[in-house]
Scaffold this motif. Structure first.
Motif, PDB file in Angstrom:
ATOM      1  N   VAL A  41       8.250  -0.753  -9.650  1.00  0.00           N
ATOM      2  CA  VAL A  41       8.816  -0.015 -10.826  1.00  0.00           C
ATOM      3  C   VAL A  41       8.729   1.073 -11.611  1.00  0.00           C
ATOM      4  CG1 VAL A  41      10.751  -1.096 -13.508  1.00  0.00           C
ATOM      5  CG2 VAL A  41      10.622  -2.590 -11.654  1.00  0.00           C
ATOM      6  N   ALA A  42       9.829   1.988 -11.755  1.00  0.00           N
ATOM      7  CA  ALA A  42       8.345   3.865 -12.649  1.00  0.00           C
ATOM      8  C   ALA A  42       7.514   3.699 -11.639  1.00  0.00           C
ATOM      9  CB  ALA A  42       8.470   3.878 -14.003  1.00  0.00           C
ATOM     10  N   GLY A  43       7.410   3.528 -10.310  1.00  0.00           N
ATOM     11  CA  GLY A  43       6.163   4.012  -9.651  1.00  0.00           C
ATOM     12  C   GLY A  43       5.200   2.317  -9.805  1.00  0.00           C
ATOM     13  N   ARG A  44       5.428   1.875 -10.406  1.00  0.00           N
ATOM     14  CA  ARG A  44       4.134   0.487 -10.197  1.00  0.00           C
ATOM     15  C   ARG A  44       4.792  -0.026  -9.322  1.00  0.00           C
ATOM     16  NH1 ARG A  44       3.709  -3.700 -15.657  1.00  0.00           N
ATOM     17  NH2 ARG A  44       1.372  -4.931 -14.477  1.00  0.00           N
ATOM     18  N   ARG A  45       2.888  -0.781  -9.030  1.00  0.00           N
ATOM     19  CA  ARG A  45       3.482  -1.525  -8.108  1.00  0.00           C
ATOM     20  C   ARG A  45       3.489  -2.923  -8.342  1.00  0.00           C
ATOM     21  NH1 ARG A  45      -0.553  -0.330  -3.719  1.00  0.00           N
ATOM     22  NH2 ARG A  45      -2.277  -0.138  -5.646  1.00  0.00           N
ATOM     23  N   LEU A  46       4.523  -4.152  -8.134  1.00  0.00           N
ATOM     24  CA  LEU A  46       4.082  -5.422  -8.822  1.00  0.00           C
ATOM     25  C   LEU A  46       3.581  -6.294  -8.033  1.00  0.00           C
ATOM     26  CD1 LEU A  46       7.597  -5.497 -10.896  1.00  0.00           C
ATOM     27  CD2 LEU A  46       5.198  -4.403 -11.960  1.00  0.00           C
ATOM     28  N   GLY A  47       4.562  -6.233  -6.486  1.00  0.00           N
ATOM     29  CA  GLY A  47       3.917  -7.148  -5.075  1.00  0.00           C
ATOM     30  C   GLY A  47       5.657  -7.039  -4.188  1.00  0.00           C
ATOM     31  N   ARG A  97       1.218  -1.807   0.089  1.00  0.00           N
ATOM     32  CA  ARG A  97      -0.153   0.263   0.022  1.00  0.00           C
ATOM     33  C   ARG A  97       0.604   0.786   0.412  1.00  0.00           C
ATOM     34  NH1 ARG A  97      -2.583  -2.691   3.725  1.00  0.00           N
ATOM     35  NH2 ARG A  97      -1.928  -1.190   5.868  1.00  0.00           N
ATOM     36  N   SER A  98       2.107   0.852   0.669  1.00  0.00           N
ATOM     37  CA  SER A  98       2.553   2.730   1.291  1.00  0.00           C
ATOM     38  C   SER A  98       3.321   2.897   0.059  1.00  0.00           C
ATOM     39  CB  SER A  98       3.517   2.769   2.407  1.00  0.00           C
ATOM     40  OG  SER A  98       3.747   1.419   2.260  1.00  0.00           O
ATOM     41  N   GLY A  99       4.572   1.700  -0.229  1.00  0.00           N
ATOM     42  CA  GLY A  99       5.111   1.585  -1.607  1.00  0.00           C
ATOM     43  C   GLY A  99       6.718   1.946  -0.898  1.00  0.00           C
ATOM     44  N   HIS A 100       6.915   1.499   0.657  1.00  0.00           N
ATOM     45  CA  HIS A 100       8.065   2.098   1.816  1.00  0.00           C
ATOM     46  C   HIS A 100       8.172   0.147   2.369  1.00  0.00           C
ATOM     47  CE1 HIS A 100       7.552   5.995   0.942  1.00  0.00           C
ATOM     48  NE2 HIS A 100       6.798   5.979   1.373  1.00  0.00           N
ATOM     49  N   ALA A 101       9.408   0.174   3.115  1.00  0.00           N
ATOM     50  CA  ALA A 101       9.841  -0.890   3.550  1.00  0.00           C
ATOM     51  C   ALA A 101       9.291  -1.478   4.935  1.00  0.00           C
ATOM     52  CB  ALA A 101      11.214  -1.807   3.266  1.00  0.00           C
ATOM     53  N   ALA A 113      13.377  -7.512 -12.565  1.00  0.00           N
ATOM     54  CA  ALA A 113      13.760  -9.055 -13.341  1.00  0.00           C
ATOM     55  C   ALA A 113      12.021  -9.345 -13.724  1.00  0.00           C
ATOM     56  CB  ALA A 113      14.937  -9.493 -12.475  1.00  0.00           C
ATOM     57  N   LEU A 114      11.287  -8.975 -12.235  1.00  0.00           N
ATOM     58  CA  LEU A 114       9.897  -9.307 -12.302  1.00  0.00           C
ATOM     59  C   LEU A 114       9.870  -8.926 -13.443  1.00  0.00           C
ATOM     60  CD1 LEU A 114       7.861 -10.984 -11.246  1.00  0.00           C
ATOM     61  CD2 LEU A 114       7.561  -8.859 -10.006  1.00  0.00           C
ATOM     62  N   GLN A 115       9.470  -7.333 -13.597  1.00  0.00           N
ATOM     63  CA  GLN A 115       9.269  -6.305 -14.508  1.00  0.00           C
ATOM     64  C   GLN A 115       9.224  -7.206 -16.110  1.00  0.00           C
ATOM     65  OE1 GLN A 115       7.001  -3.681 -14.810  1.00  0.00           O
ATOM     66  NE2 GLN A 115       7.655  -2.644 -16.514  1.00  0.00           N
ATOM     67  N   GLY A 116      10.763  -7.134 -16.544  1.00  0.00           N
ATOM     68  CA  GLY A 116      10.875  -7.856 -17.354  1.00  0.00           C
ATOM     69  C   GLY A 116      10.527  -8.510 -17.786  1.00  0.00           C
ATOM     70  N   THR A 117      10.242 -10.142 -16.815  1.00  0.00           N
ATOM     71  CA  THR A 117       9.644 -11.175 -17.290  1.00  0.00           C
ATOM     72  C   THR A 117       8.313 -10.828 -17.530  1.00  0.00           C
ATOM     73  OG1 THR A 117      10.639 -12.510 -15.553  1.00  0.00           O
ATOM     74  CG2 THR A 117       8.709 -13.444 -16.449  1.00  0.00           C
ATOM     75  N   LEU A 118       7.581  -9.819 -16.761  1.00  0.00           N
ATOM     76  CA  LEU A 118       6.396  -9.307 -16.845  1.00  0.00           C
ATOM     77  C   LEU A 118       5.229  -9.393 -18.331  1.00  0.00           C
ATOM     78  CD1 LEU A 118       4.813  -8.440 -13.186  1.00  0.00           C
ATOM     79  CD2 LEU A 118       4.380 -10.343 -14.568  1.00  0.00           C
ATOM     80  N   LEU A 119       6.886  -7.883 -19.058  1.00  0.00           N
ATOM     81  CA  LEU A 119       6.779  -7.308 -20.136  1.00  0.00           C
ATOM     82  C   LEU A 119       6.855  -8.319 -21.270  1.00  0.00           C
ATOM     83  CD1 LEU A 119       8.611  -4.327 -19.794  1.00  0.00           C
ATOM     84  CD2 LEU A 119       6.151  -4.549 -20.067  1.00  0.00           C
ATOM     85  N   LEU A 120       7.767  -9.625 -21.182  1.00  0.00           N
ATOM     86  CA  LEU A 120       8.117 -10.296 -22.400  1.00  0.00           C
ATOM     87  C   LEU A 120       6.372 -11.438 -22.401  1.00  0.00           C
ATOM     88  CD1 LEU A 120       9.209 -12.207 -23.935  1.00  0.00           C
ATOM     89  CD2 LEU A 120      10.446 -13.585 -22.386  1.00  0.00           C
ATOM     90  N   GLU A 121       5.582 -11.280 -20.746  1.00  0.00           N
ATOM     91  CA  GLU A 121       4.207 -12.138 -21.297  1.00  0.00           C
ATOM     92  C   GLU A 121       3.261 -11.676 -21.669  1.00  0.00           C
ATOM     93  OE1 GLU A 121       3.953 -13.052 -16.799  1.00  0.00           O
ATOM     94  OE2 GLU A 121       4.668 -14.713 -16.839  1.00  0.00           O
ATOM     95  N   THR A 148      17.924  -2.804  -2.319  1.00  0.00           N
ATOM     96  CA  THR A 148      18.462  -2.588  -3.721  1.00  0.00           C
ATOM     97  C   THR A 148      18.464  -4.508  -4.047  1.00  0.00           C
ATOM     98  OG1 THR A 148      20.829  -1.405  -2.682  1.00  0.00           O
ATOM     99  CG2 THR A 148      21.127  -2.943  -4.635  1.00  0.00           C
ATOM    100  N   PHE A 149      18.426  -5.415  -3.131  1.00  0.00           N
ATOM    101  CA  PHE A 149      18.183  -6.683  -3.935  1.00  0.00           C
ATOM    102  C   PHE A 149      16.825  -7.020  -4.303  1.00  0.00           C
ATOM    103  CE2 PHE A 149      15.598  -9.880  -2.080  1.00  0.00           C
ATOM    104  CZ  PHE A 149      16.283 -11.216  -3.048  1.00  0.00           C
ATOM    105  N   ALA A 150      15.732  -5.569  -3.722  1.00  0.00           N
ATOM    106  CA  ALA A 150      14.103  -6.051  -3.846  1.00  0.00           C
ATOM    107  C   ALA A 150      14.458  -5.524  -4.689  1.00  0.00           C
ATOM    108  CB  ALA A 150      13.457  -5.308  -3.568  1.00  0.00           C
ATOM    109  N   GLY A 151      14.851  -4.330  -5.113  1.00  0.00           N
ATOM    110  CA  GLY A 151      15.292  -2.879  -6.693  1.00  0.00           C
ATOM    111  C   GLY A 151      15.596  -4.358  -7.773  1.00  0.00           C
ATOM    112  N   LEU A 152      16.621  -4.797  -7.548  1.00  0.00           N
ATOM    113  CA  LEU A 152      16.343  -5.755  -8.212  1.00  0.00           C
ATOM    114  C   LEU A 152      15.514  -6.821  -8.731  1.00  0.00           C
ATOM    115  CD1 LEU A 152      20.423  -6.473  -7.708  1.00  0.00           C
ATOM    116  CD2 LEU A 152      20.018  -5.097  -9.717  1.00  0.00           C
TER     117      LEU A 152
END
Length: 204
Positions: free
Chosen positions: A85-91, A44-48, A121-129, A113-117
């Protein structure tokens, strides 16, 4: 735990997990964003969200605390990290620790940093799908147009309706259905005009 956001239902949906007890993980299969959990707060918040141990759980997220205690689990330290990613919430990815801990700033930086990576990676997978689904949908649309075009041609090619219906039946299998049967009523009788199946041996 990796949970992906279902924007249609407003829920976090469990995608995969490792190391969490089965009796606990079932509680998080689908979680409404309105529920008070560390993962939903991060989404909801976009914060850890940093949970040091049982005291933090009980104070901040009593629902999650009770879920663990009711199943005989000792509440553990948890970092729930939004995947953005760019403000989009993926999970959200949540990482648990067996003992209480206070997260040092350098540890927080590493996990963020780990979460950002992970998010990239998840964004790339979703775009491919998405691209593959768009391509498949375009192919389905072309097939529908081709079918309608051929059906129109058949309907306008002959005044012999029995021959036309027979050819239409063959056109429909297997693109529209697994088999096609057409019968007509003639007075008190029913006469079968077409019975088409990809396997001629199954047509009786």
């Amino acid at each position: 735990i990796l949970q992906l956001l279902d924007e249609g239902t407003g829920e976090l949906v469990l995608e995969t997990y490792e190391g969490y007890p089965e009796e606990l993980i079932s509680h998080f299969a689908r979680v409404p964003l309105s529920a008070r959990f560390a993962s939903t707060e991060a989404a909801r918040s976009g914060h850890a969200v940093w949970i040091g141990g049982a005291e933090d759980w009980e104070q901040l997220f009593p629902e999650g605390y009770r879920a663990m205690v009711d199943r005989g689990q000792v509440p553990f330290a948890t970092a729930s990290l939004p995947l953005l990613v760019a403000g989009r919430r993926l999970g959200v990815v949540s990482i648990g620790f067996e003992r209480e801990r206070r997260f040092a700033e350098e540890e927080k930086d590493f996990l963020l940093t780990f979460a950002g990576l992970c998010a990239q990676a998840l964004q790339g997978t979703l775009l491919l799908e998405d691209r593959e689904e768009a391509k498949a949908e375009a192919e389905r649309a072309r097939d529908r147009v081709a079918f309608l075009s051929e059906a129109t041609r058949l309907l306008s090619s002959s005044l012999d309706y029995e021959r036309t219906i027979s050819e239409l039946g063959r056109l429909c299998v297997p693109d529209i259905g697994d088999w096609v049967g057409v019968s007509v009523i003639e007075g008190q009788d029913v006469r079968q005009l077409v019975l088409t199946h990809p396997d001629p041996g199954r047509v009786v």
